[in-house]
Design a protein around this motif. Structure first.
Motif, PDB file in Angstrom:
ATOM      1  N   TYR A  54       0.942  -1.231  -0.050  1.00  0.00           N
ATOM      2  CA  TYR A  54      -0.224   0.055  -0.161  1.00  0.00           C
ATOM      3  C   TYR A  54       0.929   1.359   0.065  1.00  0.00           C
ATOM      4  O   TYR A  54       0.799   2.127  -0.665  1.00  0.00           O
ATOM      5  N   LEU A  55       1.797   1.301   0.785  1.00  0.00           N
ATOM      6  CA  LEU A  55       2.860   2.420   0.882  1.00  0.00           C
ATOM      7  C   LEU A  55       3.637   2.561  -0.488  1.00  0.00           C
ATOM      8  O   LEU A  55       3.692   3.620  -0.888  1.00  0.00           O
ATOM      9  N   ASN A  56       3.990   1.656  -1.209  1.00  0.00           N
ATOM     10  CA  ASN A  56       4.526   1.607  -2.372  1.00  0.00           C
ATOM     11  C   ASN A  56       3.641   2.221  -3.248  1.00  0.00           C
ATOM     12  O   ASN A  56       3.955   3.093  -4.514  1.00  0.00           O
ATOM     13  N   THR A  57       2.435   1.631  -3.525  1.00  0.00           N
ATOM     14  CA  THR A  57       1.278   2.103  -4.264  1.00  0.00           C
ATOM     15  C   THR A  57       0.823   3.509  -4.168  1.00  0.00           C
ATOM     16  O   THR A  57       0.903   4.499  -5.243  1.00  0.00           O
ATOM     17  N   MET A  58       0.657   3.926  -2.890  1.00  0.00           N
ATOM     18  CA  MET A  58      -0.054   5.321  -2.507  1.00  0.00           C
ATOM     19  C   MET A  58       0.950   6.280  -2.251  1.00  0.00           C
ATOM     20  O   MET A  58       0.538   7.369  -2.257  1.00  0.00           O
ATOM     21  N   GLY A  59       1.977   5.850  -1.786  1.00  0.00           N
ATOM     22  CA  GLY A  59       3.111   6.968  -1.229  1.00  0.00           C
ATOM     23  C   GLY A  59       2.934   7.402   0.184  1.00  0.00           C
ATOM     24  O   GLY A  59       3.672   8.308   0.825  1.00  0.00           O
ATOM     25  N   GLU A  60       1.828   7.104   0.705  1.00  0.00           N
ATOM     26  CA  GLU A  60       1.852   7.017   2.297  1.00  0.00           C
ATOM     27  C   GLU A  60       0.759   6.112   2.966  1.00  0.00           C
ATOM     28  O   GLU A  60       0.116   5.203   2.270  1.00  0.00           O
ATOM     29  N   ILE A  61       0.948   5.857   4.220  1.00  0.00           N
ATOM     30  CA  ILE A  61       0.108   4.649   5.090  1.00  0.00           C
ATOM     31  C   ILE A  61       0.033   5.503   6.265  1.00  0.00           C
ATOM     32  O   ILE A  61       1.085   5.898   7.037  1.00  0.00           O
ATOM     33  N   ASP A  62      -1.121   5.427   7.078  1.00  0.00           N
ATOM     34  CA  ASP A  62      -1.426   5.572   8.515  1.00  0.00           C
ATOM     35  C   ASP A  62      -1.628   4.508   9.052  1.00  0.00           C
ATOM     36  O   ASP A  62      -2.710   3.885   8.864  1.00  0.00           O
ATOM     37  N   PHE A  63      -1.065   3.937  10.262  1.00  0.00           N
ATOM     38  CA  PHE A  63      -1.487   2.845  11.055  1.00  0.00           C
ATOM     39  C   PHE A  63      -1.189   3.151  12.469  1.00  0.00           C
ATOM     40  O   PHE A  63      -0.281   3.759  12.648  1.00  0.00           O
ATOM     41  N   SER A  64      -1.720   2.174  13.238  1.00  0.00           N
ATOM     42  CA  SER A  64      -1.011   2.121  14.703  1.00  0.00           C
ATOM     43  C   SER A  64      -0.531   0.633  15.072  1.00  0.00           C
ATOM     44  O   SER A  64      -1.107  -0.562  14.236  1.00  0.00           O
ATOM     45  N   CYS A  65       0.313   0.467  15.923  1.00  0.00           N
ATOM     46  CA  CYS A  65       0.794  -0.621  16.021  1.00  0.00           C
ATOM     47  C   CYS A  65       1.577  -0.838  17.348  1.00  0.00           C
ATOM     48  O   CYS A  65       1.737   0.123  18.062  1.00  0.00           O
ATOM     49  N   ASN A  66       1.956  -1.863  18.156  1.00  0.00           N
ATOM     50  CA  ASN A  66       2.655  -2.191  19.264  1.00  0.00           C
ATOM     51  C   ASN A  66       4.078  -2.214  18.974  1.00  0.00           C
ATOM     52  O   ASN A  66       4.621  -2.857  18.178  1.00  0.00           O
ATOM     53  N   MET A  67       4.901  -1.371  19.782  1.00  0.00           N
ATOM     54  CA  MET A  67       6.207  -1.550  19.718  1.00  0.00           C
ATOM     55  C   MET A  67       6.791  -2.724  20.642  1.00  0.00           C
ATOM     56  O   MET A  67       5.838  -3.520  21.164  1.00  0.00           O
ATOM     57  N   PRO A  68       8.012  -2.904  20.196  1.00  0.00           N
ATOM     58  CA  PRO A  68       8.753  -4.183  21.119  1.00  0.00           C
ATOM     59  C   PRO A  68       8.552  -4.164  22.608  1.00  0.00           C
ATOM     60  O   PRO A  68       8.234  -5.325  23.289  1.00  0.00           O
TER      61      PRO A  68
END
Length: 330
Positions: free
Chosen positions: A60-74
């Motif tokens: 998605y990032l490669n296609t759209m040029g941006e992505i917004d998401f949330s995630c857990n860190m280590p």
């Protein structure tokens, strides 16, 4: 990069900015300051994206040029990350999410705001500029309901930031783009999912606003946000979504709107943190008539004289914070 995130969290930062060939920056108390002296490299950004994105997200990032998401860190802490391309390089803006969902009293919410969530139906709007704490306020209000009432609470978020644990209520959190196509689509579906409370992360477009108004009219409590600075501009913004039938929308708002809370963050007196200042408008029969009749210019004076109904202007709230020694006037 994970070490930088941990360093920024320890420093009490709200955001981190990573740009190739620049020093990492963090936002503390609203100001951008240097997080580390080394310059971010393309290799570091590529490694960071590879360690945080799934295969589908990377495509998605490669296609759209941006992505917004949330995630857990280590370390199990949560972040909201926006990767984007600029001048042929990857960059990132990272929002650090608190480990614990804040309590309403902890963030200084006025009692009249906390009472708004006891409405059995209607619409409550939390407004303010980007970074003014709207998502935190919404999460605190949802958490209050979760701990006090037995309800079905449905949230539509882009992305999901705070993760709620089921307490007295059951909470289903749906992420835009992953669990549903859009706010409007998720909101239409929500009306068939037997919710008591629907939290919409943002009223972005006409279709979402129209469906939210319908949900508020049909026995649901709808909580949402807008990027507006005061109650009057909030009402005007909603009406402006519908230029051809504004009278109908004014009537809908007059019936279902329960309250508008406008907030901004100010530097505290010690200079090491920020304090929220609020404008609160709760709906009375007189205010409903003003909205229905389109007399927006009179609303401000009603807020100024509506203290017995829990209303307060932002100017008066700031004076209160000064009297209490929580902030200093510049």
């Amino acid at each position: 990069m994970f070490a930088l995130i941990e360093k920024a969290r320890t420093a009490g930062a709200s955001d981190i900015h990573l740009t190739v060939d620049c020093r990492p920056l963090m936002r503390c108390c609203g100001e951008l300051i240097t997080l580390d002296e080394h310059l971010v490299t393309d290799e570091e950004m590529a490694e960071f994206t590879a360690s945080t994105l799934t295969h589908d997200q990377e495509e998605y990032l490669n296609t759209m040029g941006e992505i917004d998401f949330s995630c857990n860190m280590p370390d199990k802490s949560r972040c909201r990350i926006n990767f984007f391309r600029q001048c042929g390089h990857l960059a990132a803006a990272i929002r650090l999410i608190a480990d614990q969902i804040p309590d309403c009293t902890e963030i200084g919410l006025p009692d009249s705001v906390c009472r708004l969530v006891y409405c059995t139906h209607g619409m409550v709007l939390i407004t303010g500029a980007t970074g003014s704490g709207k998502s935190t306020t919404l999460s605190a209000l949802i958490n209050k309901l979760n701990n006090e009432k037995s309800l079905h609470i449905l949230t539509l978020e882009d992305p999901v930031e705070y993760r709620h644990q089921h307490a007295k209520s059951i909470i289903n959190q749906r992420e835009i783009g992953t669990d549903t196509k859009s706010f409007a689509a998720g909101l239409r579906s929500a009306l068939r999912e037997d919710p008591d409370v629907i939290m919409v992360g943002e009223l972005r477009d006409r279709e979402t606003v129209a469906t939210a108004l319908k949900a508020a009219e049909t026995g649901h409590l709808v909580l949402s946000t807008l990027h507006t600075s005061n109650a009057v501009s909030t009402i005007s913004r909603i009406i402006d979504f519908f230029p051809e039938n504004q009278q109908q929308v004014r009537s809908q708002l007059a019936e279902c709107l329960q309250g508008i809370v406008c907030q901004e963050l100010l530097m505290n007196a010690a200079g090491n943190g920020r304090v929220a200042a609020f404008e609160v408008m709760t709906l009375t029969p007189a205010l409903r008539n003003l909205i229905r009749e389109g007399k927006m210019h009179q609303i401000e004076s009603f807020i100024q004289t509506g203290m017995q109904h829990g209303m307060i202007t932002k100017a008066d709230y700031i004076k209160k914070l000064v009297r209490e020694g929580k902030i200093k006037l510049q």
